[in-house]
Design a protein around this motif. Sequence first.
Motif, PDB file in Angstrom:
ATOM      1  N   PHE A 156      31.044  50.201  36.739  1.00 21.75           N
ATOM      2  CA  PHE A 156      30.771  50.867  35.473  1.00 21.75           C
ATOM      3  C   PHE A 156      31.489  52.220  35.418  1.00 21.75           C
ATOM      4  CE2 PHE A 156      27.908  53.363  32.653  1.00 21.75           C
ATOM      5  CZ  PHE A 156      28.065  52.599  31.521  1.00 21.75           C
ATOM      6  N   ILE A 157      31.424  52.959  36.520  1.00 25.37           N
ATOM      7  CA  ILE A 157      32.099  54.264  36.554  1.00 25.37           C
ATOM      8  C   ILE A 157      33.610  54.076  36.424  1.00 25.37           C
ATOM      9  CG2 ILE A 157      32.636  56.253  38.042  1.00 25.37           C
ATOM     10  CD1 ILE A 157      29.759  55.994  39.140  1.00 25.37           C
ATOM     11  N   ALA A 158      34.151  53.097  37.160  1.00 26.86           N
ATOM     12  CA  ALA A 158      35.591  52.835  37.097  1.00 26.86           C
ATOM     13  C   ALA A 158      36.011  52.502  35.666  1.00 26.86           C
ATOM     14  CB  ALA A 158      35.957  51.687  38.029  1.00 26.86           C
ATOM     15  N   THR A 159      35.212  51.643  35.008  1.00 22.21           N
ATOM     16  CA  THR A 159      35.522  51.235  33.636  1.00 22.21           C
ATOM     17  C   THR A 159      35.496  52.424  32.687  1.00 22.21           C
ATOM     18  OG1 THR A 159      34.457  49.128  34.105  1.00 22.21           O
ATOM     19  CG2 THR A 159      34.836  49.646  31.794  1.00 22.21           C
ATOM     20  N   LEU A 160      34.475  53.251  32.877  1.00 25.43           N
ATOM     21  CA  LEU A 160      34.264  54.397  31.988  1.00 25.43           C
ATOM     22  C   LEU A 160      35.430  55.378  32.038  1.00 25.43           C
ATOM     23  CD1 LEU A 160      31.647  54.322  30.456  1.00 25.43           C
ATOM     24  CD2 LEU A 160      30.802  56.196  31.880  1.00 25.43           C
ATOM     25  N   GLY A 196      38.271  51.106  44.027  1.00 25.39           N
ATOM     26  CA  GLY A 196      38.844  49.770  44.094  1.00 25.39           C
ATOM     27  C   GLY A 196      39.033  49.155  42.721  1.00 25.39           C
ATOM     28  N   GLY A 197      38.056  49.337  41.844  1.00 20.28           N
ATOM     29  CA  GLY A 197      38.132  48.725  40.526  1.00 20.28           C
ATOM     30  C   GLY A 197      39.028  49.485  39.557  1.00 20.28           C
ATOM     31  N   PHE A 198      39.213  50.773  39.822  1.00 23.41           N
ATOM     32  CA  PHE A 198      39.875  51.660  38.867  1.00 23.41           C
ATOM     33  C   PHE A 198      41.288  51.219  38.497  1.00 23.41           C
ATOM     34  CE2 PHE A 198      42.515  55.470  38.130  1.00 23.41           C
ATOM     35  CZ  PHE A 198      41.888  55.962  37.010  1.00 23.41           C
ATOM     36  N   PHE A 199      42.112  50.938  39.501  1.00 27.43           N
ATOM     37  CA  PHE A 199      43.536  50.706  39.213  1.00 27.43           C
ATOM     38  C   PHE A 199      43.822  49.428  38.424  1.00 27.43           C
ATOM     39  CE2 PHE A 199      43.681  53.897  42.564  1.00 27.43           C
ATOM     40  CZ  PHE A 199      44.501  54.826  41.951  1.00 27.43           C
ATOM     41  N   PRO A 200      43.236  48.290  38.807  1.00 21.29           N
ATOM     42  CA  PRO A 200      43.506  47.109  37.970  1.00 21.29           C
ATOM     43  C   PRO A 200      43.028  47.286  36.526  1.00 21.29           C
ATOM     44  CG  PRO A 200      41.924  46.594  39.715  1.00 21.29           C
ATOM     45  CD  PRO A 200      42.476  47.941  40.024  1.00 21.29           C
ATOM     46  N   ILE A 201      41.901  47.956  36.335  1.00 23.82           N
ATOM     47  CA  ILE A 201      41.418  48.154  34.963  1.00 23.82           C
ATOM     48  C   ILE A 201      42.374  49.064  34.206  1.00 23.82           C
ATOM     49  CG2 ILE A 201      39.502  48.949  33.513  1.00 23.82           C
ATOM     50  CD1 ILE A 201      37.639  48.375  35.877  1.00 23.82           C
ATOM     51  N   LEU A 202      42.779  50.152  34.854  1.00 21.54           N
ATOM     52  CA  LEU A 202      43.677  51.103  34.204  1.00 21.54           C
ATOM     53  C   LEU A 202      45.011  50.454  33.838  1.00 21.54           C
ATOM     54  CD1 LEU A 202      44.272  54.126  33.450  1.00 21.54           C
ATOM     55  CD2 LEU A 202      45.452  54.247  35.646  1.00 21.54           C
ATOM     56  N   LEU A 203      45.621  49.777  34.816  1.00 17.94           N
ATOM     57  CA  LEU A 203      46.955  49.236  34.569  1.00 17.94           C
ATOM     58  C   LEU A 203      46.930  48.152  33.495  1.00 17.94           C
ATOM     59  CD1 LEU A 203      48.323  49.176  38.216  1.00 17.94           C
ATOM     60  CD2 LEU A 203      48.690  50.871  36.430  1.00 17.94           C
ATOM     61  N   ASN A 204      45.883  47.334  33.495  1.00 18.02           N
ATOM     62  CA  ASN A 204      45.786  46.309  32.459  1.00 18.02           C
ATOM     63  C   ASN A 204      45.512  46.909  31.089  1.00 18.02           C
ATOM     64  OD1 ASN A 204      45.971  43.335  33.373  1.00 18.02           O
ATOM     65  ND2 ASN A 204      44.899  44.345  35.026  1.00 18.02           N
ATOM     66  N   ARG A 248      38.097  41.734  34.934  1.00 15.31           N
ATOM     67  CA  ARG A 248      37.815  40.610  35.820  1.00 15.31           C
ATOM     68  C   ARG A 248      38.407  40.856  37.211  1.00 15.31           C
ATOM     69  NH1 ARG A 248      39.931  35.298  36.853  1.00 15.31           N
ATOM     70  NH2 ARG A 248      41.651  35.508  35.414  1.00 15.31           N
ATOM     71  N   VAL A 249      39.683  41.235  37.246  1.00 15.68           N
ATOM     72  CA  VAL A 249      40.335  41.515  38.522  1.00 15.68           C
ATOM     73  C   VAL A 249      39.651  42.706  39.197  1.00 15.68           C
ATOM     74  CG1 VAL A 249      42.495  42.240  39.602  1.00 15.68           C
ATOM     75  CG2 VAL A 249      42.529  40.591  37.721  1.00 15.68           C
ATOM     76  N   GLY A 250      39.354  43.737  38.392  1.00 12.93           N
ATOM     77  CA  GLY A 250      38.705  44.932  38.922  1.00 12.93           C
ATOM     78  C   GLY A 250      37.360  44.610  39.539  1.00 12.93           C
ATOM     79  N   PHE A 251      36.596  43.766  38.881  1.00 11.67           N
ATOM     80  CA  PHE A 251      35.291  43.413  39.429  1.00 11.67           C
ATOM     81  C   PHE A 251      35.449  42.702  40.765  1.00 11.67           C
ATOM     82  CE2 PHE A 251      31.381  41.279  40.230  1.00 11.67           C
ATOM     83  CZ  PHE A 251      30.421  42.143  39.730  1.00 11.67           C
ATOM     84  N   GLY A 252      36.422  41.816  40.844  1.00  3.98           N
ATOM     85  CA  GLY A 252      36.678  41.100  42.093  1.00  3.98           C
ATOM     86  C   GLY A 252      36.938  42.068  43.241  1.00  3.98           C
ATOM     87  N   ILE A 253      37.744  43.095  42.954  1.00  2.00           N
ATOM     88  CA  ILE A 253      38.066  44.056  44.012  1.00  2.00           C
ATOM     89  C   ILE A 253      36.834  44.905  44.348  1.00  2.00           C
ATOM     90  CG2 ILE A 253      39.502  46.049  44.580  1.00  2.00           C
ATOM     91  CD1 ILE A 253      41.765  44.695  43.082  1.00  2.00           C
TER      92      ILE A 253
END
Lengths: 270, 248
Positions: free
Chosen positions: A86-90, A146-154, A198-203
Amino acid sequence: MVIPPAEHEREEARPQKASPLLRLALPVLLLVIWEIAAILLDNEFILPRIGSVLSILLHPAADILGSGSLISNGLISLERVLIGFFIATLIAIPLGIGMGRNDMVHTLFDPVIQMFRPIPPLAWVPLSLAWFKIGLSSMVFIIALGGFFPILLNTIDGVRSVRKTWIEAATTLGASEKGILMRVVLPGAAPTIWTGLRVGFGICWMCVVAAEMMPGTNSGIGYLIMTSYNWGQVQVIIAGMIVIGIIGLGVDSLFKFVEKRRFSWRELDR
Amino acid sequence: MSLTLKEITKRFTRRGVELTVLEDISLEVEDEEFLCILGPSGCGKTTLLRIIAGLEVATSGTVRVNEKEVSGPTPELAMIFQEYSLFPWRTVIENILFGLECRGLPQAEQMDQAKKYLDLVGLTEFAGSYPYELSGGMRQRVAVARAIAVNPSVLLMDEPFGALDAQTRNMLQKELLEIWQKTRKTILFVTHSVDEAVFLADRIVVLSRNPGRIRQIIDVTADRPRDRTCNECALIRREVLSLIEEEH
């Protein structure tokens, strides 16, 4: 009727439809090999029989070694992941929108992001322990990283893929800057952002298990596995790993289900 | 409605070389007129339309709609693009609702309006379909309905039927004329097809290339519905074609 040659060839070239049973072939084979190897080895501290792992999996609510059950520890891990995710997404989605929409923002943040991105989240463990001490916050820190980068880049990618014509059409129809963001950019980028989530959650999920193996942790599925290792309970280790796999797969399927329901337009729209 | 272009010039600088795309375009568009802008590819006709729409800025000159200078996109001037302008995550009716939502009308009224224009383009039964479920011609009908729904003074159309097959294009031309006659909108229609211009327009503005200038304005007075093969049409077609051929 004569089939034109080209059509005919295409017919031939199409791969055979695989039987769904084929999906089960390899898993079954692996189980058989496992069981045979376990019988031959005859050492439950190296490879327990399938039955003893199953007996643990079939009692998921039973306490294990005084450390809580598979379910309770699984839920603790899941809760930690959700906080970190949630923090990464935010942080990642608003930043990604900014970077995707505005070249200046992109130029400002990109060097730092490129620098930090290759560092695996687990390499942050010592620093995180030094900063946050042992406990929830250091775990959440690792998970969020871990989740931050895939969410950001996508998100950046998704925002950039929003067609210029959509934005222009929206402005000529009277949309404000905010209207364009909320009604065009976000929905247009949503499928790609969703992939990032989805990828971010996996990581994140991988990170929680590793973070819970850090010394000083006293709950969570990763902790349960580590404790079982110390007690020589290999069947619990394997059962714990299977639970990790099942929860990860379950969440991933949930993401895919929503993707199929809500975002199929991306594939269908040429 | 009044639409006036005054001495519009547009220059680009590309790799240090200055390029004049449009030069000194002045034009009075009459109320309820169907005006076609015709020219060879690269004559700047799309750029001209985009300047009028406020999507691009002219190097010099002004566009005035209803006496107000255009300084950016405005719902007074609705643009219909060549293709792919529909929002694929919205259904047909939701696409038409887009501009109405932006204007903040009460929801019930939005829906009434959207349905009215959906009906106008004959797609009532496709209200809940997604753009990818429609043919190219149907998509452009939706684009027309979406543009008219915001009640603009002028419809700007940038080769809207350019990507369609010949039969569909002919059909949509007829439908567009019917819509034009029903709604009495002023239409500026960019095309590179002489046939299309002759079939649709009250006046044809022929642009020249390098730089894009108004070469001639031709009146088409034949009665509608026009027979594409009629004598007058053939004469105008010949005139326009010779104007364009002199270019080369």
